[in-house]
Design a protein around this motif. Structure first.
Motif, PDB file in Angstrom:
ATOM      1  N   THR A 255      -0.973  -3.562   6.566  1.00  0.00           N
ATOM      2  CA  THR A 255      -2.037  -4.557   6.355  1.00  0.00           C
ATOM      3  C   THR A 255      -1.801  -5.191   4.991  1.00  0.00           C
ATOM      4  OG1 THR A 255      -3.537  -3.168   7.602  1.00  0.00           O
ATOM      5  CG2 THR A 255      -4.525  -4.907   6.240  1.00  0.00           C
ATOM      6  N   SER A 256      -1.623  -6.472   4.977  1.00  0.00           N
ATOM      7  CA  SER A 256      -1.440  -7.147   3.684  1.00  0.00           C
ATOM      8  C   SER A 256      -2.750  -7.827   3.276  1.00  0.00           C
ATOM      9  CB  SER A 256      -0.313  -8.170   3.761  1.00  0.00           C
ATOM     10  OG  SER A 256      -0.725  -9.294   4.495  1.00  0.00           O
ATOM     11  N   THR A 257      -2.922  -8.012   1.996  1.00  0.00           N
ATOM     12  CA  THR A 257      -4.159  -8.587   1.447  1.00  0.00           C
ATOM     13  C   THR A 257      -3.820  -9.743   0.513  1.00  0.00           C
ATOM     14  OG1 THR A 257      -4.080  -7.026  -0.361  1.00  0.00           O
ATOM     15  CG2 THR A 257      -5.415  -6.400   1.536  1.00  0.00           C
TER      16      THR A 257
ATOM     17  N   PRO B  48      -0.643 -13.744  -1.498  1.00  0.00           N
ATOM     18  CA  PRO B  48      -0.737 -12.357  -1.036  1.00  0.00           C
ATOM     19  C   PRO B  48      -0.427 -11.398  -2.174  1.00  0.00           C
ATOM     20  CG  PRO B  48       1.251 -13.401  -0.177  1.00  0.00           C
ATOM     21  CD  PRO B  48       0.488 -14.468  -0.882  1.00  0.00           C
TER      22      PRO B  48
ATOM     23  N   HIS C 299       4.071  -1.277  10.672  1.00  0.00           N
ATOM     24  CA  HIS C 299       3.402  -2.483  10.211  1.00  0.00           C
ATOM     25  C   HIS C 299       2.403  -2.108   9.117  1.00  0.00           C
ATOM     26  CE1 HIS C 299       5.133  -4.421  13.705  1.00  0.00           C
ATOM     27  NE2 HIS C 299       4.639  -5.606  13.281  1.00  0.00           N
TER      28      HIS C 299
ATOM     29  N   PHE D 197      -8.591  -9.254   3.311  1.00  0.00           N
ATOM     30  CA  PHE D 197      -7.563  -9.151   4.352  1.00  0.00           C
ATOM     31  C   PHE D 197      -6.785 -10.451   4.491  1.00  0.00           C
ATOM     32  CE2 PHE D 197      -6.401  -9.828   8.816  1.00  0.00           C
ATOM     33  CZ  PHE D 197      -5.538  -8.753   9.005  1.00  0.00           C
ATOM     34  N   ASN D 198      -5.429 -10.296   4.615  1.00  0.00           N
ATOM     35  CA  ASN D 198      -4.573 -11.471   4.824  1.00  0.00           C
ATOM     36  C   ASN D 198      -3.994 -11.454   6.229  1.00  0.00           C
ATOM     37  OD1 ASN D 198      -2.853 -13.607   4.667  1.00  0.00           O
ATOM     38  ND2 ASN D 198      -1.436 -12.679   3.205  1.00  0.00           N
ATOM     39  N   THR D 199      -3.133 -10.478   6.490  1.00  0.00           N
ATOM     40  CA  THR D 199      -2.490 -10.395   7.818  1.00  0.00           C
ATOM     41  C   THR D 199      -1.909  -9.000   8.016  1.00  0.00           C
ATOM     42  OG1 THR D 199      -0.882 -11.439   9.265  1.00  0.00           O
ATOM     43  CG2 THR D 199      -0.243 -11.179   6.987  1.00  0.00           C
ATOM     44  N   ILE D 200      -1.344  -8.775   9.192  1.00  0.00           N
ATOM     45  CA  ILE D 200      -0.598  -7.534   9.464  1.00  0.00           C
ATOM     46  C   ILE D 200       0.854  -7.928   9.692  1.00  0.00           C
ATOM     47  CG2 ILE D 200      -0.291  -5.617  11.050  1.00  0.00           C
ATOM     48  CD1 ILE D 200      -3.262  -5.615  11.544  1.00  0.00           C
ATOM     49  N   ARG D 201       1.713  -7.364   8.921  1.00  0.00           N
ATOM     50  CA  ARG D 201       3.131  -7.763   8.970  1.00  0.00           C
ATOM     51  C   ARG D 201       4.004  -6.516   9.024  1.00  0.00           C
ATOM     52  NH1 ARG D 201       4.853  -6.287   4.156  1.00  0.00           N
ATOM     53  NH2 ARG D 201       3.502  -6.503   2.324  1.00  0.00           N
TER      54      ARG D 201
END
Lengths: 197, 432
Positions: free
Chosen positions: B226-228, B191, B224, B197-201
């Motif tokens: 958006t992580s990539t 990450p 939150h 796009f990776n996830t939402i954390r």
């Protein structure tokens, strides 16, 4: 992900305006139409010369007409000594076939044939078989030939006016003439180039 | 490489035409005088004029000819102009420039002959195959009035060109495996800052405010983001087989040889990966005097790669075992072996790379037209036997897990790169 466009082959050199026309005899080199034209002119020169000689002497052995084919054979070697040999034979033929002390106006077309053939051989030797000549070059050589032929016209007028007189050259005149020829040859042999500056 | 060549044309010398005019005029005059033939005087008069005129118009300057190529680095199929200039310009002189014919260089005009106009002439030169070569020898001839004096034909020193291969069309939508760098376009497994796009954390101190996912934050009541995945560059090594050059060499306008396919494919892959900001290493096997090209990236490195490919002379180092080409290779590099798989050495090198645990893909650059249009029965039989042997070598590579893909241009590597990426992300047995 897209690939960048490949550089297309470009051609900054404009295509030639005219299509090149050449001819090849068997496995030999390519001959341009300009060079073939020069050979035709040289052949025509010999034919005109022989025709003038034929009319001047009232006929000769048909073997002489074979000399008209020699320029065709000499086409690959216009810059050699072979045209010199051909024309030496033709001049000797005129000397042998015409009677001593006579003059014929047919010498003028013979001179035209000789100078045309000489110029055709000389111009042909300046370029490779596939090479051509610009119109400017051809026009320049035509002018040169006309000027040279005008000298023959002047000589023929002078000779015609003197033909009724006794043209026997005395010993002194002969020596002077030969010395003149020798001086001319010495001049063309020893004319050194001047320095570049 | 030499883009300009000059030479002094030497001394003006008499021609056979001038000697002929002098001799015939002299002969005619002497015969006319001795034999009392005034006709011969008339015939000899224009020849005498030609002799005197030619002598008087004799050029007395030393002429220097210069030939210049407008560009020494070309692409296959590209044409450049060859300018020839003579100085000083001598009036009333007929000048001819000839360009000798050499393989893989087209001349324009096709005869390679151009006439000097005001001391200048231009010919077209088109290189039809990659590589370094000399354009044909340029020779210059000048002839004075009545063709009486001539200088040349004088040959100028040869001009050199480097013809870079035109890269074939290539594109790959699959990511390059094992990205490790910091500037590339390939999605890594880590990450970080990127576009994939990776996830939402949950929000952590240090996260960028523009990464906040407002719908999720409003719904959950806590911030939150958006992580990539980070975008990284990968290392690609191209191993080029220069042992074989199969097929007739017809240049860019004809059918390609195996080495043509190899070199153009290498150029295309280099262009693709380097424009994707990946690092690239080029190694050649079987060609002498090709320098080892280090790792690099960017368009300047692409130019170096194409220059190096243009230096290849096929099978000029038959004793090459390829060991030097494998020295210092990054273990995480994607090794692309470009070969028609005719020479056993390249198959052995692919085995060696695979045995080291590296990711190896063999790109088969064997041109199909070699066996398709064989009319000779014995030649077809020979090819059939050779291809059976080759098939066994390909099978041995596949058994080891080395994919062998034929070069098909765009998308040639997509499937195999996706398979490699999938294999890399699959669970693996490891020692504890």
């Amino acid at each position: 992900m897209s690939s960048p466009p490949v550089v297309p082959p470009s051609s900054p050199v404009a295509p030639p305006p005219h299509r090149r026309r050449t001819l090849r005899f068997g496995t030999g080199p390519e001959w341009s139409f300009a060079q073939l034209g020069m050979t035709a002119v040289a052949t025509s020169g010999v034919v005109v010369y022989l025709g003038a000689l034929h009319r001047a002497v009232g006929g000769f052995d048909g073997v002489w007409w074979l000399l008209a084919l020699v320029p065709l054979v000499l086409m690959p070697w216009p810059g050699s000594a072979a045209p010199l040999a051909l024309w030496a034979v033709l001049l000797t033929g005129w000397f042998v076939l015409t009677p001593e002390g006579t003059f014929s106006w047919w010498a003028l077309p013979a001179a035209a044939g000789a100078v045309a053939a000489h110029a055709a051989h000389a111009l042909s030797a300046t370029s490779p078989p596939a090479g051509s000549f610009t119109r400017v070059t051809v026009r320049r050589w035509l002018r040169h030939c006309v000027v040279a032929l005008s000298a023959a016209c002047a000589v023929v007028v002078a000779v015609a006016s003197l033909s009724s007189r006794d043209l026997t050259i005395g010993a002194v005149g002969l020596v002077v003439g030969l010395l003149g020829v020798a001086a001319g040859l010495a001049w063309v042999r020893t004319s050194p180039p001047s320095s570049a500056d | 490489m030499r883009a300009t060549a000059s030479r002094t044309l030497g001394v003006w010398e008499t021609t056979a035409a001038h000697q002929r005019a002098i001799a015939l005029a002299g002969l005619g005059a002497v015969l006319a005088a001795l034999g009392r033939r005034p006709d011969l005087l008339v015939i000899a008069a224009p020849l005498a004029v030609a002799a005197v005129w030619g002598q008087l118009a004799r050029p007395r300057v030393t002429v220097e000819a210069t030939a210049r190529l407008t560009d020494v680095t070309l692409r296959e199929g590209q044409a450049v102009a060859l300018h020839v200039v003579t100085e000083p310009v001598v009036p009333d002189v007929h000048g001819v420039v000839t360009l000798a014919q050499v393989p893989f260089v087209d001349r324009q005009p096709g005869s390679g002959i151009a006439l000097l106009d005001d001391g200048a002439a231009t010919l077209g030169v088109r290189s039809t195959r990659w590589g370094r070569r000399r354009v044909g020898t340029v020779s210059v001839t000048l002839t004075s009035a009545w063709g009486a004096f001539r200088v040349g034909p004088e040959e100028l020193p040869d001009l050199d060109t480097a013809t870079l291969p035109v890269p074939a069309a290539f594109d790959a939508s699959a990511p390059t495996p094992h990205p490790r760098g910091i500037v590339g376009l390939n999605r890594s497994n880590r990450p970080g800052s990127g576009s994939e796009f990776n996830t939402i954390r949950a929000f952590h101190p240090g996260d960028r405010l523009r990464r906040i996912s407002w719908p999720v934050s409003l719904r959950t009541g806590t911030l939150h983001v958006t992580s990539t995945f980070s975008d990284e560059d990968a290392h690609v090594m191209l191993l080029v087989d220069a042992f074989s050059d199969l097929g007739p060499r017809e240049g860019i306008d004809g059918r390609p040889t195996s080495l043509d396919v190899t070199v153009r494919a290498a150029g295309a892959m280099s262009e693709h990966f380097l424009r994707s900001n990946d690092r690239l290493t080029l190694r050649t096997v079987g060609a002498a005097e090709v320098p080892m090209l280090g790792t690099g990236s960017g368009t300047n490195h692409l130019r170096r790669v194409l220059d190096t490919l243009a230096l290849i002379t096929p099978a000029s180092e038959r004793r090459d075992t390829g060991e030097h080409a494998l020295r210092g290779v990054d273990p995480n590099a994607l090794c692309l072996v470009l070969s028609p798989l005719i020479d056993q050495t390249m198959v052995g090198l692919a085995h060696t790379l695979a045995a080291r645990g590296m990711t190896v893909v063999v790109v088969d650059t064997f041109p199909e037209h070699l066996v398709a249009g064989t009319g000779d029965v014995y030649q077809a039989l020979a090819w059939r036997m050779r291809l059976l042997s080759r098939e066994a070598q390909v099978s041995s590579l596949r058994l080891r897990g080395v994919p062998v893909v034929p070069w098909r241009g765009p998308g040639s590597l997509d499937q195999v790169l996706r398979d490699i990426a999938r294999r890399a992300s699959a669970p693996r047995l490891s020692r504890r």
